[in-house]
Design a protein around this motif. Structure first.
Motif, PDB file in Angstrom:
ATOM      1  N   ILE A  15     -67.339  32.838 -56.063  1.00 43.76           N
ATOM      2  CA  ILE A  15     -67.765  32.669 -54.676  1.00 43.76           C
ATOM      3  C   ILE A  15     -68.729  31.490 -54.537  1.00 43.76           C
ATOM      4  O   ILE A  15     -68.724  30.783 -53.525  1.00 43.76           O
ATOM      5  N   SER A  16     -69.522  31.225 -55.573  1.00 38.35           N
ATOM      6  CA  SER A  16     -70.429  30.072 -55.535  1.00 38.35           C
ATOM      7  C   SER A  16     -69.647  28.773 -55.506  1.00 38.35           C
ATOM      8  O   SER A  16     -69.953  27.852 -54.738  1.00 38.35           O
ATOM      9  N   LEU A  17     -68.613  28.688 -56.339  1.00 36.62           N
ATOM     10  CA  LEU A  17     -67.773  27.492 -56.365  1.00 36.62           C
ATOM     11  C   LEU A  17     -67.003  27.340 -55.054  1.00 36.62           C
ATOM     12  O   LEU A  17     -66.833  26.228 -54.539  1.00 36.62           O
ATOM     13  N   ALA A  18     -66.535  28.468 -54.505  1.00 34.58           N
ATOM     14  CA  ALA A  18     -65.754  28.415 -53.264  1.00 34.58           C
ATOM     15  C   ALA A  18     -66.601  27.958 -52.077  1.00 34.58           C
ATOM     16  O   ALA A  18     -66.109  27.273 -51.171  1.00 34.58           O
ATOM     17  N   PHE A  20     -69.399  26.071 -52.296  1.00 37.02           N
ATOM     18  CA  PHE A  20     -70.162  24.851 -52.571  1.00 37.02           C
ATOM     19  C   PHE A  20     -69.842  23.764 -51.540  1.00 37.02           C
ATOM     20  O   PHE A  20     -68.688  23.398 -51.322  1.00 37.02           O
ATOM     21  N   GLY A  21     -70.884  23.303 -50.868  1.00 39.92           N
ATOM     22  CA  GLY A  21     -70.709  22.248 -49.876  1.00 39.92           C
ATOM     23  C   GLY A  21     -70.262  22.736 -48.517  1.00 39.92           C
ATOM     24  O   GLY A  21     -70.031  21.930 -47.608  1.00 39.92           O
ATOM     25  N   ILE A  22     -70.124  24.055 -48.346  1.00 37.27           N
ATOM     26  CA  ILE A  22     -69.694  24.621 -47.061  1.00 37.27           C
ATOM     27  C   ILE A  22     -70.861  25.355 -46.415  1.00 37.27           C
ATOM     28  O   ILE A  22     -71.530  26.157 -47.071  1.00 37.27           O
ATOM     29  N   LEU A  62     -79.011  33.578 -57.163  1.00 36.18           N
ATOM     30  CA  LEU A  62     -80.137  32.807 -56.643  1.00 36.18           C
ATOM     31  C   LEU A  62     -79.635  31.652 -55.778  1.00 36.18           C
ATOM     32  O   LEU A  62     -80.166  31.387 -54.693  1.00 36.18           O
ATOM     33  N   TYR A  63     -78.589  30.962 -56.240  1.00 31.94           N
ATOM     34  CA  TYR A  63     -77.996  29.872 -55.467  1.00 31.94           C
ATOM     35  C   TYR A  63     -77.432  30.397 -54.144  1.00 31.94           C
ATOM     36  O   TYR A  63     -77.682  29.821 -53.069  1.00 31.94           O
ATOM     37  N   LEU A  64     -76.678  31.489 -54.212  1.00 31.84           N
ATOM     38  CA  LEU A  64     -76.057  32.046 -53.003  1.00 31.84           C
ATOM     39  C   LEU A  64     -77.110  32.458 -51.980  1.00 31.84           C
ATOM     40  O   LEU A  64     -76.945  32.246 -50.781  1.00 31.84           O
TER      41      LEU A  64
END
Length: 301
Positions: A15-18, A20-22, A62-64
Motif C-alpha cells: 500500500i505504501s508503494l501504491a 507513493f506520490g498520490i 510511519l510513512y503512511l
C-alpha cells in the motif's frame, strides 16, 4: 472512507508503494491487530523473523501515517499505546464487533471448552496432558474440544496431529467426559457449544499473543463464563474489567490445569452483583453498533 479491517505484513509495503506520490482524497483507516514488536509464528529463527516483520511494518506505517495521513486503529489498547509511543498520530481503539449479548448461563457442572482449532500457539499440543490432569483431580469435569487442524500450514503439524490423535483416544477412554468437535463448525453451533460451558480455556502462548486481543475471550465474557488465560497478555489485563478470569503464570499443563480447577474455588468468593455489572458494561462496549460509532468518530480525527 476506506477501511481495511484485516491486513498482513506485505500489505504495508504494497500500500505504501501504491500510494507513493498520490494525495489521498478519501480518509483511509487501517486496522492493526498485532503490535510492531509482537512475536510471530515462523519457521525462521525468532530474531530473524522478528527483524524481518518489523522492517516490513514499522517504517511503512510511519510513512503512511505521517506522509499519507492514513489513520491506524486497533482493538487492543496495548497496541494503541505502542503505536502512539512509536510516533503515529490519531491512533484509536475499537471494540470487538462480533460480540453479541447472550446473557449469563449458569452451568453447575465444570464443563471446559476449547475452541479455535489446533494450533501450537493456541496450546493445542498441551491439551491431552491438561485434560488428563483435570479429569484425574476432578472426575466429574467435562471437556468440549474443537480439534480441526489446517494441514500444510503449520510448521509443527506432526505434534499437532499426535495431540489430536491422543484426544480421540482419550475420548474413548473417558466416555462422557470429552466431546470432540472435529473440523470447522458454524457460528450457531459454536455459540451453542459455548453456552454449555462454565469455563473457556485459552492456553495460548503469551509471546505470540501478548498485546493481541481474543475474540473468544470477548464472547466468553459477554456470556458470563470463566476464562483461563496466560499471564502478561491483553487477555490477562482484562481481569481489571471482569473478575471471572483465572490466570496461569507458566505455560505448562500443570499450571494450566491448576488455573482451571481454581475457577470453582474462586466462584464461591465472587460478588455476583459486581460481576453482572461488569458483563453489562462489556456488552455495552463490545458490540457492532458501538464499533461503527467509534470507527466513524476516529476517522474524522
Amino acid at each position: 472512507m476506506v477501511f481495511f479491517h484485516t491486513v498482513s505484513h506485505p500489505f504495508f509495503v504494497s500500500i505504501s508503494l501504491a500510494l507513493f506520490g498520490i494525495k489521498l482524497k478519501p480518509k483511509m483507516v487501517i486496522m492493526m491487530r498485532r503490535g510492531l514488536n509482537d512475536k510471530y509464528r515462523s519457521n525462521l529463527p525468532s530474531f530473524v523473523s522478528e527483524t524481518v516483520f518489523w522492517l516490513m511494518t514499522a517504517p511503512f506505517v510511519l510513512y503512511l501515517n505521517r506522509i499519507e495521513n492514513v489513520i491506524f486503529a486497533t482493538d487492543s489498547n496495548l497496541i494503541a499505546d505502542e503505536l502512539s509511543n512509536f510516533g503515529l498520530r490519531g491512533v484509536f481503539t475499537l471494540p470487538i464487533h462480533h460480540v453479541s449479548a447472550k446473557g449469563i448461563y449458569n452451568v453447575h457442572r465444570t464443563i471446559i471448552g476449547y475452541f479455535g482449532g489446533g494450533r501450537k500457539e493456541k496450546g493445542f499440543t498441551m491439551l491431552p496432558n491438561i485434560v488428563s490432569l483435570v479429569l484425574k483431580k476432578k472426575a466429574s469435569s467435562k471437556f468440549i474440544i474443537q480439534t480441526s487442524i489446517e494441514k500444510n500450514y503449520y510448521f509443527d503439524s506432526p505434534a499437532l496431529l499426535n495431540a489430536r490423535s491422543d484426544l480421540f483416544k482419550m475420548a474413548k477412554e473417558y466416555k462422557g467426559s470429552i466431546d470432540i468437535l472435529d473440523g470447522a463448525i458454524s457460528y450457531s453451533a459454536y455459540e451453542k457449544a459455548m453456552e454449555k460451558c462454565s469455563i473457556i480455556l485459552l492456553p495460548y502462548n503469551a509471546d505470540v499473543y501478548s498485546q493481541g486481543t481474543s475474540g473468544i475471550l470477548a464472547e466468553a465474557v459477554a456470556m458470563g463464563k470463566w476464562v483461563v488465560v496466560p499471564a502478561n497478555t491483553w487477555m490477562a489485563a482484562q481481569k481489571e474489567k471482569y473478575d471471572k478470569i483465572s490466570v496461569f503464570d507458566n505455560e505448562t499443563p500443570e499450571s494450566i490445569a491448576d488455573a482451571i480447577l481454581k475457577c470453582k474455588l474462586l466462584e464461591s468468593k465472587l460478588d455476583r452483583a459486581r460481576v453482572d455489572g461488569q458483563i453489562k458494561k462489556w456488552q455495552a462496549y463490545h458490540n457492532p453498533k458501538n464499533y461503527m460509532r467509534i470507527l466513524m468518530e476516529g476517522a474524522k480525527s
